[in-house]
Scaffold this motif. Sequence first.
Motif, short mmCIF file in Angstrom:
data_model
loop_
_atom_site.label_atom_id
_atom_site.label_comp_id
_atom_site.label_asym_id
_atom_site.label_seq_id
_atom_site.Cartn_x
_atom_site.Cartn_y
_atom_site.Cartn_z
N ILE A 79 0.83 -1.21 0.00
CA ILE A 79 0.00 0.00 0.00
C ILE A 79 0.86 1.26 0.00
CG2 ILE A 79 -1.60 1.37 1.40
CD1 ILE A 79 -2.89 -1.36 2.23
N THR A 80 1.93 1.25 0.80
CA THR A 80 2.77 2.44 0.89
C THR A 80 3.59 2.65 -0.38
OG1 THR A 80 4.57 1.24 1.96
CG2 THR A 80 2.99 2.36 3.41
N GLY A 81 3.92 1.55 -1.06
CA GLY A 81 4.68 1.66 -2.30
C GLY A 81 6.09 2.18 -2.14
N THR A 82 6.65 2.01 -0.95
CA THR A 82 8.01 2.49 -0.70
C THR A 82 8.81 1.43 0.05
OG1 THR A 82 9.35 4.23 0.30
CG2 THR A 82 7.31 3.67 1.43
N PHE A 83 10.13 1.57 -0.01
CA PHE A 83 11.00 0.62 0.68
C PHE A 83 11.37 1.09 2.07
CE2 PHE A 83 11.66 0.08 -3.87
CZ PHE A 83 11.35 -1.27 -4.00
N GLN A 84 10.98 2.33 2.42
CA GLN A 84 11.23 2.88 3.75
C GLN A 84 9.88 3.21 4.37
OE1 GLN A 84 13.98 6.14 3.62
NE2 GLN A 84 15.37 5.07 2.24
N ILE A 85 9.51 2.45 5.37
CA ILE A 85 8.17 2.57 5.94
C ILE A 85 8.27 2.91 7.41
CG2 ILE A 85 5.94 1.39 6.23
CD1 ILE A 85 7.26 -0.70 4.13
N ASP A 86 7.51 3.91 7.83
CA ASP A 86 7.48 4.29 9.24
C ASP A 86 6.98 3.11 10.08
OD1 ASP A 86 8.32 6.91 8.83
OD2 ASP A 86 6.27 7.64 8.52
N VAL A 87 7.69 2.84 11.16
CA VAL A 87 7.27 1.79 12.09
C VAL A 87 5.85 2.09 12.60
CG1 VAL A 87 7.75 0.75 14.36
CG2 VAL A 87 9.62 1.15 12.73
N ALA A 88 5.54 3.38 12.72
CA ALA A 88 4.22 3.80 13.21
C ALA A 88 3.09 3.25 12.34
CB ALA A 88 4.13 5.32 13.27
N ARG A 89 3.33 3.09 11.04
CA ARG A 89 2.27 2.54 10.16
C ARG A 89 1.91 1.11 10.57
NH1 ARG A 89 1.18 5.26 5.06
NH2 ARG A 89 2.57 7.04 4.87
N PHE A 90 2.92 0.35 10.93
CA PHE A 90 2.67 -1.03 11.37
C PHE A 90 1.94 -1.03 12.71
CE2 PHE A 90 6.42 -1.19 8.62
CZ PHE A 90 6.04 -2.15 7.70
N GLN A 91 2.35 -0.14 13.58
CA GLN A 91 1.71 -0.05 14.89
C GLN A 91 0.24 0.34 14.75
OE1 GLN A 91 3.45 2.71 17.70
NE2 GLN A 91 1.71 2.50 19.08
N VAL A 92 -0.06 1.30 13.90
CA VAL A 92 -1.45 1.72 13.68
C VAL A 92 -2.29 0.53 13.20
CG1 VAL A 92 -2.93 3.12 12.18
CG2 VAL A 92 -0.97 4.17 13.31
N ALA A 93 -1.74 -0.25 12.27
CA ALA A 93 -2.47 -1.42 11.77
C ALA A 93 -2.72 -2.43 12.89
CB ALA A 93 -1.69 -2.07 10.63
N LEU A 94 -1.72 -2.69 13.70
CA LEU A 94 -1.88 -3.63 14.81
C LEU A 94 -2.91 -3.12 15.81
CD1 LEU A 94 1.86 -4.56 15.38
CD2 LEU A 94 0.08 -6.04 14.40
N ASN A 95 -2.85 -1.84 16.13
CA ASN A 95 -3.81 -1.24 17.06
C ASN A 95 -5.22 -1.31 16.49
OD1 ASN A 95 -1.53 1.41 18.18
ND2 ASN A 95 -1.65 -0.72 18.78
N TRP A 96 -5.36 -1.00 15.20
CA TRP A 96 -6.66 -1.03 14.53
C TRP A 96 -7.27 -2.43 14.52
CZ3 TRP A 96 -8.63 -3.03 9.81
CH2 TRP A 96 -9.86 -2.50 9.45
N LEU A 97 -6.39 -3.44 14.46
CA LEU A 97 -6.86 -4.83 14.44
C LEU A 97 -7.06 -5.39 15.85
CD1 LEU A 97 -4.81 -6.24 11.46
CD2 LEU A 97 -7.30 -6.05 11.62
N GLY A 98 -7.11 -4.51 16.84
CA GLY A 98 -7.47 -4.96 18.18
C GLY A 98 -6.32 -5.19 19.13
N LEU A 99 -5.10 -4.98 18.69
CA LEU A 99 -3.95 -5.12 19.58
C LEU A 99 -3.59 -3.74 20.12
CD1 LEU A 99 -1.80 -7.62 17.47
CD2 LEU A 99 -3.46 -8.14 19.25
N GLU A 100 -4.53 -3.17 20.89
CA GLU A 100 -4.41 -1.79 21.36
C GLU A 100 -3.20 -1.55 22.25
OE1 GLU A 100 -7.35 -3.51 21.98
OE2 GLU A 100 -8.80 -2.55 20.64
#
Length: 146
Positions: A79-100
Amino acid sequence: SSGINAEYGGIMPKVAILKQYNLQEFEGVVEAVKCGNIKLLNDTIEKNAAFFIRAGIYLILEKLKVITLRNLFKKIYLITGTFQIDVARFQVALNWLGLEDVDSDETECILANMINDGYIKGYISEQHKKIVVSKVTAFPKLSSFL
């Protein structure tokens, strides 16, 4: 068709096959792993724990969590289309999926373990709070190391 779906580097049974053999308990497992939905996987394992324990596969299913996370992280990468991804993006996804309760440090730890275990090719830039993934094969096929 054979009823098998190998799209994700492994062999995943189609829903029709699970129904044919009265194994509906696995429907959520298959969907979760394919979609990278760690909450669905956790909920499905919890809901059917007695069945999975009786079948002697509960601990094996627990190991699917890392593959599910890998598939989630691969989607974020695509989705990001880049090779450098903020760790925060992964955290947001985990939090959104219920791992608050997963914070930035734990997210980095999960990513570091996945890199160490070969699920992701890359490194974490702690200075920039980014994961930098390989431009060639950021997410190796599961069959290459399972």
